[in-house]
Design an enzyme around this catalytic site. Structure first.
Site, PDB file in Angstrom:
ATOM      1  N   ARG A 284     -29.540  27.488  -1.193  1.00 51.32           N
ATOM      2  CA  ARG A 284     -28.135  27.865  -1.015  1.00 51.32           C
ATOM      3  C   ARG A 284     -27.615  27.171   0.240  1.00 51.32           C
ATOM      4  O   ARG A 284     -28.338  27.018   1.226  1.00 51.32           O
ATOM      5  CB  ARG A 284     -27.988  29.383  -0.843  1.00 51.32           C
TER       6      ARG A 284
ATOM      7  N   GLU B  78     -19.006  26.256  -1.555  1.00 53.09           N
ATOM      8  CA  GLU B  78     -18.784  25.445  -2.762  1.00 53.09           C
ATOM      9  C   GLU B  78     -17.521  25.896  -3.481  1.00 53.09           C
ATOM     10  O   GLU B  78     -17.251  27.090  -3.524  1.00 53.09           O
ATOM     11  CB  GLU B  78     -19.961  25.615  -3.737  1.00 53.09           C
TER      12      GLU B  78
ATOM     13  N   HIS C 112     -24.448  21.018  -7.323  1.00 52.50           N
ATOM     14  CA  HIS C 112     -25.156  22.235  -7.759  1.00 52.50           C
ATOM     15  C   HIS C 112     -25.635  22.107  -9.217  1.00 52.50           C
ATOM     16  O   HIS C 112     -25.235  22.870 -10.095  1.00 52.50           O
ATOM     17  CB  HIS C 112     -24.250  23.470  -7.608  1.00 52.50           C
TER      18      HIS C 112
HETATM   19  C1  DGY Z   1     -29.043  30.122  -9.609  1.00 51.10           C
HETATM   20  O1  DGY Z   1     -29.468  30.451 -10.705  1.00 51.10           O
HETATM   21  O2  DGY Z   1     -29.064  30.860  -8.634  1.00 51.10           O
HETATM   22  C2  DGY Z   1     -28.475  28.756  -9.488  1.00 51.10           C
HETATM   23  O3  DGY Z   1     -28.189  28.389  -8.213  1.00 51.10           O
HETATM   24  C3  DGY Z   1     -27.274  28.622 -10.392  1.00 51.10           C
HETATM   25  O4  DGY Z   1     -27.694  27.782 -11.375  1.00 51.10           O
END
Ligand code: DGY
Length: 322
Positions: A241, A270, A288
């Site tokens: 993240r 984002e 992402h």
């Molecule tokens: C998640 O699953 O947390 C990803 O970052 C989104 O695809």
């Protein structure tokens, strides 16, 4: 499943196979325009719904959860990450919350490896050179980069994705180091070296890959102080993240050459990426895409629906987090 079909709000457009299965078993409210809902819109759309199939792009903070109509009893998120949901508020409100672990492990580890290679080998810089018609021909010293084979890979968070990346990196003869709260049980480390202390991991990480969840404890874990502890010329990749990284500090280190390159798939705030990343030649940036394969996104959707099916059948959803 109960005889009356629950009403399910699906906040974003999902793969067709997932929407088809949802429509088979639920009265669905879809979002064909695929616009992100803010809190008040979510409240309005959820009026009378029994459950929400949400995504990592939805902000289910305390206000949004408190604003949900009484009818909503469950939120199944189409993600493994749950940092977009205020779990304490969900618990307080009596909501069931589930996520989608396991099914995106391989896809996300693949993207971490792609970022490592792309950043180390200056892939986007080379791609841009060709697209701009700026390549004047092969030379022995053009765009020399960092070799990955045989280097030390430091993994912060040796969970499912971290361990899968480690397995892939072994094919490059990399030496694997990791930092976790606890060492992996015997037999699971597969030779990876445990560091109980983050600083000790940083000191040996020619490549550093972040795989920890975004929590108050990991917020800006990579900052000026921790970057200074990495070897000079290290490469950092992030598929976890954006909040785990202090953007200003990372950009500064990429500018001075303290870090050779960074590969980033996730960003704080984002889709508003810090503009400093765009101006740098030594960044390899993806929007992402960690779990973005057809197979994985279908599996995530089916897993979210499995959790809702269990909930509405009176069983405990396998991926219940609250
Ligand atoms: C998640 O699953 O947390 C990803 O970052 C989104 O695809």
């Amino acid at each position: 499943m109960p005889t009356t079909r629950p009403t399910l709000l699906i906040t974003r457009r999902l793969p067709q196979a997932v929407e088809d299965r949802a429509a088979r078993d639920y009265d669905v409210r879809l979002n064909p325009e695929d616009t992100a809902y803010d809190g008040p819109t979510l409240t309005r759309k959820a009026e009378g719904a029994d459950a929400i199939l949400a995504c990592a792009s939805d902000r289910l903070d305390q206000a949004a959860i408190e604003g949900l109509p009484e009818s909503v009893r469950a939120v199944a998120t189409f993600s493994v990450g749950v940092d977009h949901i205020d779990l304490a508020a969900a618990k307080e409100r009596g909501l069931m919350v589930s996520n989608t672990p396991d099914v995106l492990t391989d896809a996300t580890a693949d993207v971490a490896l792609l970022l490592m290679l792309g950043a180390a080998r200056r892939a986007s810089e080379g791609d841009r050179m060709i697209r701009a018609d700026g390549w004047t021909g092969w030379t022995p010293t053009q765009m020399l980069a960092t070799h990955m084979t045989g280097k030390r890979l430091g993994i912060v968070g040796m969970g499912r994705i971290g361990r899968t990346l480690a397995r892939r990196a072994r094919a490059f003869d990399m030496e694997i180091h990791y930092h976790n709260r606890r060492p992996l049980p015997d037999g699971e480390a597969e030779g990876a070296i445990f560091h109980g202390d983050l600083d000790s991991l940083l000191a040996v990480s020619d490549f550093l890959s972040l795989h920890c969840p975004a929590t108050p404890e990991t917020n800006r874990l990579l900052n000026a102080e921790t970057i200074a502890k990495l070897p000079d010329g290290a490469i950092v990749v992030n598929t976890a993240r954006g909040a785990v990284v202090d953007d200003e500090a990372l950009i500064a280190a990429l500018k001075t050459g303290k870090l050779a390159a960074a590969g980033l798939d996730v960003f704080e705030g984002e889709p508003n990426v810090h503009p400093g990343y765009r101006d740098l030649a030594n960044t390899f940036l993806l929007p992402h895409l960690g779990s973005a394969t057809v197979e994985t996104r279908n599996a995530m959707g089916f897993r979210a629906l499995d959790n809702l099916d269990a909930f509405f059948s009176g069983r405990n959803p396998g991926d219940r987090v609250v």
